[in-house]
Design an enzyme around this catalytic site. Structure first.
Site, short mmCIF file in Angstrom:
data_model
loop_
_atom_site.label_atom_id
_atom_site.label_comp_id
_atom_site.label_asym_id
_atom_site.label_seq_id
_atom_site.Cartn_x
_atom_site.Cartn_y
_atom_site.Cartn_z
N ASP A 8 0.47 -1.38 -0.05
CA ASP A 8 -0.14 0.22 -0.34
C ASP A 8 1.00 0.72 -0.11
OD1 ASP A 8 -2.51 1.97 0.68
OD2 ASP A 8 -1.87 1.43 2.38
N ASP A 10 -0.97 5.66 0.83
CA ASP A 10 -0.64 6.42 2.07
C ASP A 10 -0.46 5.96 3.38
OD1 ASP A 10 -0.88 8.35 0.88
OD2 ASP A 10 -2.28 7.08 -0.55
#
Length: 216
Positions: A8, A10
């Site tokens: 991922d 953020d």
């Protein structure tokens, strides 16, 4: 056997969650939408267009449409990331471990590809990722598993042979639904919640990642 690592972005690679919160509060307050910082925290990991559509449905405003509001928020986040370059602790350590383990490395994010590219460039880690996948134009964003399934397919690796790195519960559900092994690095304020028990590995920072975590 694990053959690929999918990250991922953020909150995991870049400490951008406060920027997303600030940008939402700034733009939406200007439109007369009544939201709090806690509201922005509660939607962590959810695609921004889904968030904005929800607020337009519950608190409609006059002026810019939902797409334009998303662009205003995105522009602010990109600006703040470019200025601050806030890489999370242990990112290079984790990437090096994955490389040393001969894993393919990709990125799967709810963020628009424009932000993905700008962030990787700002942090100078573009070269680490063989492929980048955004849920921006998918029918469903996280917690739906589609973006992770697309990443596995693009790497030509069975999802069960992938390990996903996440920081949010929506992202964790997405990766688990794709039948991947998971490493969760939750934000410290919510790190003690029981919900993280579904992850295979829980870390305080990526600096704690070990080779054993990648292969067990």
């Amino acid at each position: 056997m694990i053959k690929a690592a999918i990250f991922d972005m953020d909150g995991l690679l870049v400490d951008s969650e406060p920027f997303w919160q600030d940008a939402q509060l700034l733009v939406l307050h200007d439109l007369g939408v009544n939201i709090t910082r806690q509201d922005t925290i509660n939607t962590t990991g959810i695609r921004i267009d889904q968030i904005i559509k929800h607020y337009y449905k519950t608190q409609p405003w006059q002026g810019p449409n939902c797409d334009e509001v998303c662009d205003l928020i995105l522009d602010k986040v990109i600006e703040l990331v470019g200025i601050n370059k806030p890489m999370m602790p242990g990112v290079l350590h984790a990437l090096n471990l994955c490389k040393d383990a001969n894993l393919k490395i990709a990125l799967a994010s709810s963020s628009p590809l424009r932000l993905i590219n700008a962030t990787l460039k700002a942090l100078d880690i573009e070269q680490w990722f063989e492929q980048r996948y955004s849920a921006e134009h998918l029918k469903y964003g996280k917690p739906h598993p589609e973006v992770y399934l697309n990443a596995a397919e693009g790497l030509n690796v069975d999802p069960k042979e992938c390990i996903a790195f996440e920081d949010s519960f929506a992202g964790l559900l997405s990766a688990k639904s794709a039948q991947m092994k998971t490493v969760i690095v939750p934000e410290h304020k919510v790190a003690e919640k029981d919900q993280w028990v579904i992850s295979d590995v829980k870390l305080r920072t990526l600096n704690e990642l070990s080779t054993e975590d990648l292969v067990r």
